[in-house]
Structures are given as C-alpha cells and as structure tokens.
Design an enzyme around this catalytic site. Structure first.
Site, short mmCIF file in Angstrom:
data_model
loop_
_atom_site.label_atom_id
_atom_site.label_comp_id
_atom_site.label_asym_id
_atom_site.label_seq_id
_atom_site.Cartn_x
_atom_site.Cartn_y
_atom_site.Cartn_z
N ASN A 58 0.81 -1.22 0.00
CA ASN A 58 0.00 0.00 0.00
C ASN A 58 0.85 1.27 0.00
O ASN A 58 0.39 2.31 -0.43
CB ASN A 58 -0.97 0.02 1.19
CG ASN A 58 -0.34 -0.42 2.48
OD1 ASN A 58 0.24 -1.51 2.57
ND2 ASN A 58 -0.42 0.42 3.48
N THR A 108 -26.10 -9.25 10.11
CA THR A 108 -26.96 -8.85 8.99
C THR A 108 -26.11 -8.27 7.86
O THR A 108 -25.21 -7.46 8.11
CB THR A 108 -27.97 -7.78 9.48
OG1 THR A 108 -28.76 -8.38 10.49
CG2 THR A 108 -28.85 -7.28 8.35
N CYS A 164 -3.49 4.59 7.61
CA CYS A 164 -3.82 3.90 8.86
C CYS A 164 -2.85 4.26 9.96
O CYS A 164 -3.17 4.20 11.12
CB CYS A 164 -3.80 2.39 8.65
SG CYS A 164 -4.68 1.91 7.19
#
Ligand code: PMP
Length: 385
Positions: free
Chosen positions: A154, A242, A328
């Site tokens: 990255n 869900t 990050c």
C-alpha cells in the site's frame, strides 16, 4: 452537483480511499431506498438477497471464481483477520513479511503470541520485493502452516509474484492467503491461475463504498469452528451479522465497472503517474522514487524528498491530497515500517510522500500537484536551513 474532487485540488490518495464510482453510488443509494433483510424470506427480504447475489456474481466475475467462494465482510481488515484465524494452526509456521499492512502483521503477531517461533518474516530487499526464494527453507516439505503475503504494497505499490509464492506454499502443504486490497480492481487477478486459498479485498480502494469487503475462500474449505464473529448463520456460517446490502450492492457495481475498463484505465493511470514522477525528479534536487520501478502498481509513487519532512510538505500544500506513509498509521509518531524494512533511514522515511492515482485522476490534477509539490518542497527546505 459537482464531482467528488473540488476544482483546483488534486486528490492523489487512492491507496487510502478512492472516490466512489458513479455506478457504485447509484447501486448503493438505490439499495438504501429499499427495505429488506437479505435473510428474510418475504418479498422484501428476497429482493435484498437478489441485490446481494448480484454483487456476489459481479465479484466472482472480477476474480474468476465461483459466487459461492465470496464471503462479504466489513472490509479487508476483517477479511485478513478471518483468513489468518482460519488458517493458522498453533505449532505450524505462519509465514508473512515485515511490509504487510498492520491488519495482517498485527493479527499474525497476536495469533502466534503463545508460540512466537511459529511467526516467520521473510526478508525484504531495498527495492521492496519480498524474497520468495527462502520460502523453501522456512517451509520444509510437508511442514503445513500458512503463508500470507500482500499482492501489492500500500505504500510503494510493489507487487508480489503470487504464483511463485502460492506454489511454494502448496508444495509444503501450507495454505496461501493474499491481502490483495491494493490490486483488486486495478490489475487483472485470476484466482484459478494464481491458485490462492484465501484472498482479501476492500471495496473502497476501487471505487466502492467504505466499510465493505470480501474474503475469497477456496471451495471445499471447511466452515470455521472458531469464526471471528459469533452470531447468526449468515454467509453460510462464515460471517455472522446482517448483511450490509447497500454497501455490498455498491461493491458489486464497482467491481463490474472496474473489470470492464481495467486495462485501459491501468495504462492511462500509469502514464499520469510517470508524468508526475518525471516532472518531480526533474524539478526537485535529490529526490528519489522508492520501490521496484518495473514491478509496481500503475498508480503509486513513493518519493523521498531529502531535507523536507513530509508532514511539513503536506501542510504547505493543503490542496493536494497525498499521504505520508499509510493513512492507517498517519498521526502516529513512528516512521513507516515498510520504508524502514526496505532500509531507508528514519530521516528519509520521514521525508517520504506517497502519491496514489486512480480511476478519476485527471491530467489537470497532475499538473496542479506537480507545481504545488515543487513549491512546497522548496518552501520547507528553505525554512529548514
Ligand atoms: N490491507 C491493505 C494492503 C490496505 O491498504 C488496507 C487499507 N489501508 C487494508 C488492508 C485495510 O482495509 P480496510 O480499511 O478495508 O479494512
């Protein structure tokens, strides 16, 4: 309504997150306007499940795998955690590299904390390439275990030869996982050809929404007896909770749009990246590009500007979105673990900026960014002397 990027700005931070593709925006908002839990059996539930299944097919087509091998997650962090947790067996080697994203590196460290000798980090060369030639030594025949190597870094965009890595892993009976977050949707990936067992991807790196991703799990892999999340039986027991129907619909639409235009898009982006790089190298004394130049993602350029700390340069050009190290870890005072593993000094690592381009990057953004970077580096260097 304007686009996602303001006029007079350059957004060159696609490795942190890419702008939504129009196809993903409309699939996501369309799904958000409707009701339905994809697990419900009534009509509304079935319509939600259809959206999910369509996205599953779109991802399968992008990867050349079966839709049943696609497990939706909240992103690549979760997919990486799930893959390593599923495949690591205490007492067997867990082989990875020091330039992995923290979602792999920290997970591998945590999983092996009771068996620290299981964790093996492969050497990395100055050009960012992971040395795959030692895989045979660290994984003797029949050793089993797990190998996890990123498809592209990255911070530098440097690519790993996944075919070679998967072959060595399989020869030792080890499973092979790749964190392909930065490659999917940018370069063609064929699961069958690569022969990987697990692959992680994240929608927001290729024009889908944030907070949704996939773990590809090779058909025939046993359903986990220790899943990451305990709860309902969604995703056939692989991932409870869900389903994020709107996010998944957007991921699918982005996957399809990326697949259709991929090769043209990749060469257009590489031309823009090369232009940015050559103009900066010509105009700014002493700057250097990091990483293996001919084994890189088309849209990434990691450049060290000696004598110009990246935080000061970025602050001096607020209309250019780029990144010092990975998003990050930005804000953390530690220098990039990737650049240090490649042998850069702490000082040079602190003077490095990552530019990352993608599907919506224009040549006007590149011209604007070039001038802004040249001015900002000059200003910071003169303030430092
Ligand atoms: N792996 C790599 C190589 C990444 O670049 C990122 C995002 N920075 C991740 C994993 C984590 O992805 P997500 O934010 O979707 O969890």
């Amino acid at each position: 309504m304007g686009g996602p990027i303001d006029a007079g700005e350059s957004y060159l931070d696609y490795n942190a997150t890419a702008p939504l593709r129009p196809e993903a925006l409309s699939a996501t908002t369309d799904a958000m306007r409707t009701v339905g839990n994809a697990s419900s059996l009534h009509g509304a539930g079935r319509r939600a499940a259809e959206k999910v299944n369509r996205a599953r097919r779109q991802v399968a087509e992008l990867l050349n795998c079966s839709p049943t091998e696609v497990i939706f997650t909240s992103g690549a962090t979760e997919a990486n955690n799930l893959a390593l947790r599923l495949s690591y067996i205490a007492g067997k080697p867990l082989v990875t590299s020091p330039v992995e994203h923290p979602a792999v590196l920290e997970t591998a460290r945590a999983l092996t904390s009771d068996h620290p000798d299981d964790l093996v980090l492969l050497p990395v060369a100055a050009d960012g390439l992971v040395d795959l030639s030692v895989l045979d030594q660290v994984l003797p025949a029949g050793s089993g275990g797990t190998v996890s190597l990123m498809a592209a870094n990255n911070e530098t965009g440097v690519l790993t030869d996944l075919r070679v890595a998967a072959k060595s892993a399989h020869e030792a009976n080890a499973s092979f996982h790749t964190d392909a977050t930065q490659v999917i949707g940018r370069l063609p990936v064929d699961i069958v050809e690569l022969d990987v067992d697990f692959l992680s991807l994240s929608a927001h790196k290729f024009g889908g929404p944030q907070g949704v991703g996939v773990l590809y799990v090779r058909r025939g892999t046993a359903v986990p007896y220790r899943p990451l999340l305990r709860g309902g039986g969604q995703e056939r027991g692989w991932r409870a909770g869900t389903l994020n129907v709107a996010g998944i619909a957007g991921l699918g639409a982005a996957a399809e749009a990326a697949r259709i235009g991929m090769e043209e898009e990749a060469s257009r982006i590489a031309v823009l990246r090369d232009r940015l790089e050559s103009q900066l190298l010509r105009s700014i004394s002493g700057c250097r590009v990091n990483g293996c130049l001919d084994q890189r993602l088309p849209g990434v350029s990691s450049i060290t500007f000696p004598g110009a700390p990246s935080d000061a340069v970025l602050a001096a050009m607020p209309d250019v979105a780029a990144s010092d190290g990975s998003a990050c870890s930005s804000g953390a005072p530690t220098p990039s673990h990737v650049l240090l593993a490649m042998g850069l000094s702490r000082q040079d690592a602190d003077c490095t900026i990552r530019f990352s381009l993608g599907h919506a990057t224009t040549s006007a953004e590149i011209e604007h960014a070039t001038q802004a970077v040249v001015r900002a580096v000059a200003r910071v260097r003169s303030a430092m002397t």
